[in-house]
Scaffold this active site. Structure first.
Site, PDB file in Angstrom:
ATOM      1  N   CYS A 196      -7.273  -5.205  -9.303  1.00 38.80           N
ATOM      2  CA  CYS A 196      -5.873  -5.839 -10.127  1.00 38.80           C
ATOM      3  C   CYS A 196      -4.864  -5.261  -9.329  1.00 38.80           C
ATOM      4  O   CYS A 196      -3.910  -5.986  -8.956  1.00 38.80           O
ATOM      5  CB  CYS A 196      -5.925  -5.146 -11.498  1.00 38.80           C
ATOM      6  SG  CYS A 196      -7.471  -5.305 -12.318  1.00 38.80           S
ATOM      7  N   ASP A 197      -4.855  -4.003  -8.601  1.00 44.24           N
ATOM      8  CA  ASP A 197      -3.451  -3.378  -8.194  1.00 44.24           C
ATOM      9  C   ASP A 197      -3.719  -3.093  -6.927  1.00 44.24           C
ATOM     10  O   ASP A 197      -2.855  -2.346  -6.216  1.00 44.24           O
ATOM     11  CB  ASP A 197      -3.438  -2.026  -8.984  1.00 44.24           C
ATOM     12  CG  ASP A 197      -2.947  -2.356 -10.578  1.00 44.24           C
ATOM     13  OD1 ASP A 197      -2.411  -3.627 -10.969  1.00 44.24           O
ATOM     14  OD2 ASP A 197      -3.294  -1.582 -11.303  1.00 44.24           O
ATOM     15  N   CYS A 250      -8.017  -0.069 -11.810  1.00 44.72           N
ATOM     16  CA  CYS A 250      -8.584  -1.156 -11.606  1.00 44.72           C
ATOM     17  C   CYS A 250      -8.097  -1.628  -9.977  1.00 44.72           C
ATOM     18  O   CYS A 250      -6.778  -2.260  -9.832  1.00 44.72           O
ATOM     19  CB  CYS A 250      -8.092  -2.551 -12.455  1.00 44.72           C
ATOM     20  SG  CYS A 250      -9.032  -4.003 -11.804  1.00 44.72           S
TER      21      CYS A 250
END
Ligand code: NDP
Length: 317
Positions: A139-140, A136
């Site tokens: 997200c990261d 992701c």
């Protein structure tokens, strides 16, 4: 074997399911959440979370989910550790069976079974997950500011993630196993025009390279010539698609070609009154914890309205 009855049965315990539980409990529906195989959902396999509103400092995914669960329980949700193996949506109350044989009956049903990112299944992927390997970028990606990253895949998700990563990195490589992409043309045009992205065609990931300090590269095999090479990288995003967890509802609820449950646009309502779907099981576009939580809230509000309307009709007839 026991029978559990509730006004609101929730299958799944990620942000969608737990948000539905918080709202349902506060509406007096005494929800039951059946947690499933991965209690807390996908956030329990991420580490740092910086994009969930309300926290100025970085928080941990598992911690956030533990807090959400505690909040749901605090307002009156019953959390049950079980995995549903079958559902019957033709009867009312709706009925579900757990893998130990327990029966769950819900006057409303909230489906929040989520989706799983697909993984390559090659050596090093699991070991380096969270240490350079992620599924992701939204997200990261932030953690790879100024670093070299690769994105693996050739569909919309991969190209969007590669484009997104150029917000953080000037050295992004898309690795695709064929010589043409399957993404939308407009995305491909943006990809080609972006000076910070290069594409490695006809390359399959053989394994991820790294050690205790994390990921250092990806070992590639050319799918045409068979030549082996290593692409050094600090981060690798596997973006080969998501699979919604909808097996349970096959033949009972409509799904699109990729398996996501179909809901009435702008709502979590399925075609069966009283059955709602929220979070990643019905949303392949946004797929964020905060959007899942939002649709969980919507499902609970609609469940409450469904029950109120039903009671109103019964009182009248
Ligand atoms: P897709 O299934 O469209 O693409 C997956 C990609 O990963 C393909 O290029 C495929 O390669 C590659 N792949 C699959 N398995 C492997 C493997 N084992 N090794 C290497 N490569 C692999 O998934 P997406 O997540 O990209 O998209 C899913 C759906 O969601 C689509 O309908 C898409 O349009 C939609 N979507 C829409 C968005 C939007 O509208 N903004 C954003 C994101 C997704 P190959 O091409 O060779 O099969």
């Amino acid at each position: 074997m026991a029978t559990h009855t509730t006004r609101m049965l929730i299958i799944g315990s990620g942000p969608a399911g737990l948000s539905a539980a918080i709202y349902g409990a506060r509406a007096g529906l005494k929800p039951i959440v059946v947690q499933g195989l991965q209690p807390g959902g996908q956030l329990t396999i991420t580490t740092d979370v910086e994009n969930y509103p309300g926290f100025r400092d970085v928080i941990q995914g598992p911690w956030l989910m533990a807090e959400m669960q505690a909040q749901a329980e605090h307002v009156g949700t019953r959390m049950l550790w079980d995995t549903i193996v079958s559902v019957d949506l033709k009867t009312w109350p709706f009925r579900a069976v757990g893998d130990g044989g327990d029966i769950y009956e819900g006057e409303t049903l909230v489906i929040a079974t989520g989706a799983q990112a697909k993984w390559l299944g090659v050596p090093g992927e699991l070991e380096l997950s969270g240490k350079g390997v992620s599924a992701c970028a939204t997200c990261d990606g932030f953690f790879y500011r100024g670093k070299k990253v690769v994105v693996i895949g050739g569909g919309n998700t991969a190209v969007e993630e590669a484009l997104y990563m150029t917000n953080h990195s000037q050295d992004v490589t898309l690795i695709h196993r064929r010589d043409s992409l399957r993404c939308e043309k407009i995305l491909e045009d943006r990809l080609v025009a972006n000076p910070h992205i290069k594409v490695l065609w006809n390359k399959a990931v053989d394994h991820f390279v790294g050690g205790a300090t994390g990921l250092t590269g990806v070992s590639l095999k050319d799918t045409v010539t068979g030549a082996v090479s290593v692409e050094p990288t600090d981060g690798a995003f596997v973006a080969i698609g998501h699979a919604p967890s909808t097996e349970l509802f096959k033949d009972q609820l409509a799904a699109d070609a990729t398996g996501y449950l179909i809901v009435e646009p702008g709502t979590p309502k399925t075609a069966i009154p009283g059955v709602f779907a929220c979070g990643d099981v019905m949303d392949h576009v946004y797929r964020q914890a905060v959007t899942a939580a939002g649709t969980g809230c919507m499902a609970a509000l609609d469940a409450e309205r469904f029950l109120a309307a039903r009671e109103h009709r019964q009182a009248r007839d």
